[in-house]
Design an enzyme around this catalytic site. Structure first.
Site, PDB file in Angstrom:
ATOM      1  N   LYS A 191      31.295 -25.656 -42.676  1.00 48.02           N
ATOM      2  CA  LYS A 191      30.067 -26.199 -42.080  1.00 48.02           C
ATOM      3  C   LYS A 191      30.062 -27.701 -42.362  1.00 48.02           C
ATOM      4  O   LYS A 191      30.030 -28.118 -43.532  1.00 48.02           O
ATOM      5  CB  LYS A 191      28.858 -25.495 -42.702  1.00 48.02           C
ATOM      6  CG  LYS A 191      27.538 -25.902 -42.078  1.00 48.02           C
ATOM      7  CD  LYS A 191      26.463 -24.897 -42.436  1.00 48.02           C
ATOM      8  CE  LYS A 191      25.095 -25.357 -42.006  1.00 48.02           C
ATOM      9  NZ  LYS A 191      24.073 -24.340 -42.161  1.00 48.02           N
ATOM     10  N   VAL A 194      30.308 -26.093 -37.083  1.00 51.52           N
ATOM     11  CA  VAL A 194      31.010 -25.146 -37.958  1.00 51.52           C
ATOM     12  C   VAL A 194      32.410 -24.922 -37.380  1.00 51.52           C
ATOM     13  O   VAL A 194      32.553 -24.628 -36.191  1.00 51.52           O
ATOM     14  CB  VAL A 194      30.229 -23.818 -38.090  1.00 51.52           C
ATOM     15  CG1 VAL A 194      30.961 -22.846 -39.006  1.00 51.52           C
ATOM     16  CG2 VAL A 194      28.824 -24.069 -38.635  1.00 51.52           C
ATOM     17  N   ILE A 219      33.683 -23.162 -34.255  1.00 52.77           N
ATOM     18  CA  ILE A 219      33.198 -21.792 -34.042  1.00 52.77           C
ATOM     19  C   ILE A 219      31.681 -21.729 -33.852  1.00 52.77           C
ATOM     20  O   ILE A 219      31.133 -20.687 -33.550  1.00 52.77           O
ATOM     21  CB  ILE A 219      33.623 -20.829 -35.188  1.00 52.77           C
ATOM     22  CG1 ILE A 219      33.309 -21.413 -36.564  1.00 52.77           C
ATOM     23  CG2 ILE A 219      35.070 -20.437 -35.067  1.00 52.77           C
ATOM     24  CD1 ILE A 219      33.655 -20.473 -37.716  1.00 52.77           C
ATOM     25  N   GLY A 220      31.016 -22.822 -34.033  1.00 46.19           N
ATOM     26  CA  GLY A 220      29.566 -22.803 -33.820  1.00 46.19           C
ATOM     27  C   GLY A 220      28.977 -24.167 -34.098  1.00 46.19           C
ATOM     28  O   GLY A 220      29.648 -25.056 -34.620  1.00 46.19           O
ATOM     29  N   ASP A 252      14.228 -18.044 -42.945  1.00 45.20           N
ATOM     30  CA  ASP A 252      14.671 -18.267 -41.563  1.00 45.20           C
ATOM     31  C   ASP A 252      15.505 -17.080 -41.094  1.00 45.20           C
ATOM     32  O   ASP A 252      16.516 -17.236 -40.422  1.00 45.20           O
ATOM     33  CB  ASP A 252      15.492 -19.565 -41.486  1.00 45.20           C
ATOM     34  CG  ASP A 252      15.694 -20.033 -40.051  1.00 45.20           C
ATOM     35  OD1 ASP A 252      14.946 -19.571 -39.163  1.00 45.20           O
ATOM     36  OD2 ASP A 252      16.598 -20.856 -39.820  1.00 45.20           O
ATOM     37  N   GLY A 271      24.994 -26.086 -35.179  1.00 40.92           N
ATOM     38  CA  GLY A 271      23.570 -25.954 -35.457  1.00 40.92           C
ATOM     39  C   GLY A 271      22.891 -27.295 -35.241  1.00 40.92           C
ATOM     40  O   GLY A 271      23.486 -28.215 -34.677  1.00 40.92           O
ATOM     41  N   PHE A 326      22.016 -29.654 -37.348  1.00 38.72           N
ATOM     42  CA  PHE A 326      22.603 -30.792 -38.066  1.00 38.72           C
ATOM     43  C   PHE A 326      24.086 -30.614 -38.340  1.00 38.72           C
ATOM     44  O   PHE A 326      24.691 -31.438 -39.007  1.00 38.72           O
ATOM     45  CB  PHE A 326      21.907 -30.964 -39.434  1.00 38.72           C
ATOM     46  CG  PHE A 326      20.465 -31.339 -39.322  1.00 38.72           C
ATOM     47  CD1 PHE A 326      20.095 -32.614 -38.912  1.00 38.72           C
ATOM     48  CD2 PHE A 326      19.476 -30.417 -39.625  1.00 38.72           C
ATOM     49  CE1 PHE A 326      18.764 -32.964 -38.807  1.00 38.72           C
ATOM     50  CE2 PHE A 326      18.144 -30.754 -39.521  1.00 38.72           C
ATOM     51  CZ  PHE A 326      17.777 -32.037 -39.116  1.00 38.72           C
ATOM     52  N   SER A 327      24.649 -29.514 -37.892  1.00 39.01           N
ATOM     53  CA  SER A 327      26.018 -29.226 -38.336  1.00 39.01           C
ATOM     54  C   SER A 327      26.915 -28.741 -37.211  1.00 39.01           C
ATOM     55  O   SER A 327      26.446 -28.276 -36.165  1.00 39.01           O
ATOM     56  CB  SER A 327      25.966 -28.137 -39.405  1.00 39.01           C
ATOM     57  OG  SER A 327      25.524 -26.940 -38.812  1.00 39.01           O
TER      58      SER A 327
END
Ligand code: ATP
Length: 424
Positions: free
Chosen positions: A95, A80, A72-73, A188, A75, A77-78
């Site tokens: 995550k 998800v 679903i996404g 952030d 980042g 470093f990750s």
């Protein structure tokens, strides 16, 4: 995670889990039937490791108690992924971090992310249910926010209406106020990290740059965050106070919501830096006066002159916003209040139905995120709180007359009764 204690008592059941599990036809009377005792959902899950389950575990389609589905996404470093709890069937966001890709600094940030999230329990903050660790990976099991993020919403649909902006901003403000009250600084905050549930409730996410301070006056010196949302003091390489930089980022998010564009834009980082340091932005004249005043109260060069969260809470623009539950989670805290007790009792009943024994629960530290028992407890607790409306977005009731537009005479009249006039 509330500070509640796990205690299994002979509780009356408010709500049945059987309808949600493989045991949907089972009921309490089945225990008395002849023949071998029925396995509880927990026993079934932990003893029946059939070939399919083993294969799923090997290929990463199952992690702990979670069945992993599509991405679903992603980042820096990750990745998800969507997942389901195998016992409760609740959707979660997983995550996934590859430990071999994390250098020392990334590991430090990750442990801060986990420890910040462990102490946060608020309807407008993404909830951490559990942390699962394997030799090569770390999985953060998070509350699923299936309504997309604020950045994407504005990118695809354009600026938000005044009412939608109010509803969204009030929830971001509730989350940040709560965090600052317990000395957690997000660092952030940006539109990409403001997620929505399918019912429109805001969930502030991504605590990868967050920090816990002993008090909010502690000076920080690490440059964190995303440049278009960074406060002038960050660009000036000065020490900074955490709350002021979160407040500035909220001002940028607010500007973005009501205008559909960013207040500080430039082709190069140098130009952006100058723009932010000089606080060079213009609020379009069609933005309603009360909202303009809020933006201008937040986006101030000097941190000390910037609105504090308390000033924002009482501003004219947000006056007609009403939360349907108290924005402070105290009433749902399991150590206080009748409602909290009722919720806790319901959760205990559901855990029993799944097959968690008194022993399981007593041996589990409720604050230990690395325990699968904590994971299921937090999921059920959150579900029980949601059933009581704690994930409902606030509403805008009536409208507020802008005293500046009403003219001095009308304003003088209003001042005698209340500061602002809410018309319902
Ligand atoms: P970044 O590098 O942007 O800081 P990150 O590695 O910290 O990202 P996240 O921002 O936490 O990762 O997540 C990446 C994406 O996954 C998000 O943009 C969002 O689309 C999706 N996502 C993260 N958490 C959730 C959640 N709880 N529910 C739904 N989607 C989520």
């Amino acid at each position: 995670m509330p500070g509640g204690q796990y205690q299994v008592a002979n509780t009356k059941r408010h709500h049945s889990l059987y309808s949600l599990t493989d045991e949907s036809e089972a009921g309490p009377d089945d225990e008395k039937a002849d023949g071998p005792p029925r396995l509880t959902p927990l026993q079934k899950l932990t003893t029946d490791k059939d070939e399919k389950t083993i294969k799923e575990l090997i290929i990463g389609r199952r992690v702990g108690f979670y069945k992993v589905r599509g991405e679903i996404g992603c980042g820096t470093f990750s990745r998800v992924k969507l997942a389901f709890h195998a016992l409760t069937k609740d959707k979660v966001a997983l995550k996934i971090l590859d430990k071999t890709r994390l250098d020392g600094q990334a590991q430090r940030l990750l442990s801060k992310e986990i420890s910040s999230m462990e102490c946060l329990q608020h309807p407008n903050v993404v909830c951490l249910y559990e942390v699962v660790e394997t030799p090569s990976r770390l999985y953060l099991v998070l509350e699923y926010a299936g309504g997309g993020d604020l950045h994407n919403r504005i990118y695809t649909e354009g600026k938000m209406s005044d009412n939608d902006s109010k509803i969204t901003f009030a929830q971001i403000l509730a989350a940040i106020t709560y965090m600052h009250n317990i000395n957690v600084i997000h660092r952030d905050l940006k539109a990409e990290n403001v997620l929505f549930t399918s019912s429109g409730c805001v969930k502030v996410a991504d605590f990868g740059f967050s920090t816990q301070v002993s008090n909010c006056n502690v000076a920080l010196d690490t440059f964190c965050g995303s440049p278009p949302y960074a406060a002038p003091e960050l660009f000036r390489d000065e020490c900074y106070l955490g709350p002021s930089v979160d407040v500035w980022a909220m001002g940028v998010v607010l500007f973005f919501m009501v205008t559909g564009s960013m207040p500080f834009r430039a082709e190069t980082m140098g130009k952006l830096r100058r723009c932010v340091i000089e606080c060079a932005y213009t609020v379009p004249p069609w933005v309603p006066g009360p909202c303009q005043r809020l933006i201008k109260g937040i986006l101030k060069k000097a941190p000390a002159q910037r609105y504090a969260v308390d000033q924002m809470l009482g501003c004219d623009w947000l006056l007609p916003v009403q939360f349907l539950w108290p924005p402070e989670p105290a009433s749902l805290d399991s150590e206080r209040g009748d409602l909290a007790e009722e919720v806790e009792e319901e959760v205990r009943g559901l855990l029993e139905e799944l097959g968690f024994s008194t022993e399981h629960l007593q041996n589990n530290q409720p604050k230990n995120s690395r325990s699968p028992v904590t994971g299921v407890y937090r999921i059920l607790l959150h579900r029980a709180q949601k059933r009581r409306g704690c994930d409902s977005p606030p509403v805008v009731r009536g409208m507020v007359r802008d005293p500046k537009r009403e003219g001095l005479r009308a304003y003088r009249g209003l001042r005698h009764t209340s500061k602002f006039c809410v018309l319902s």
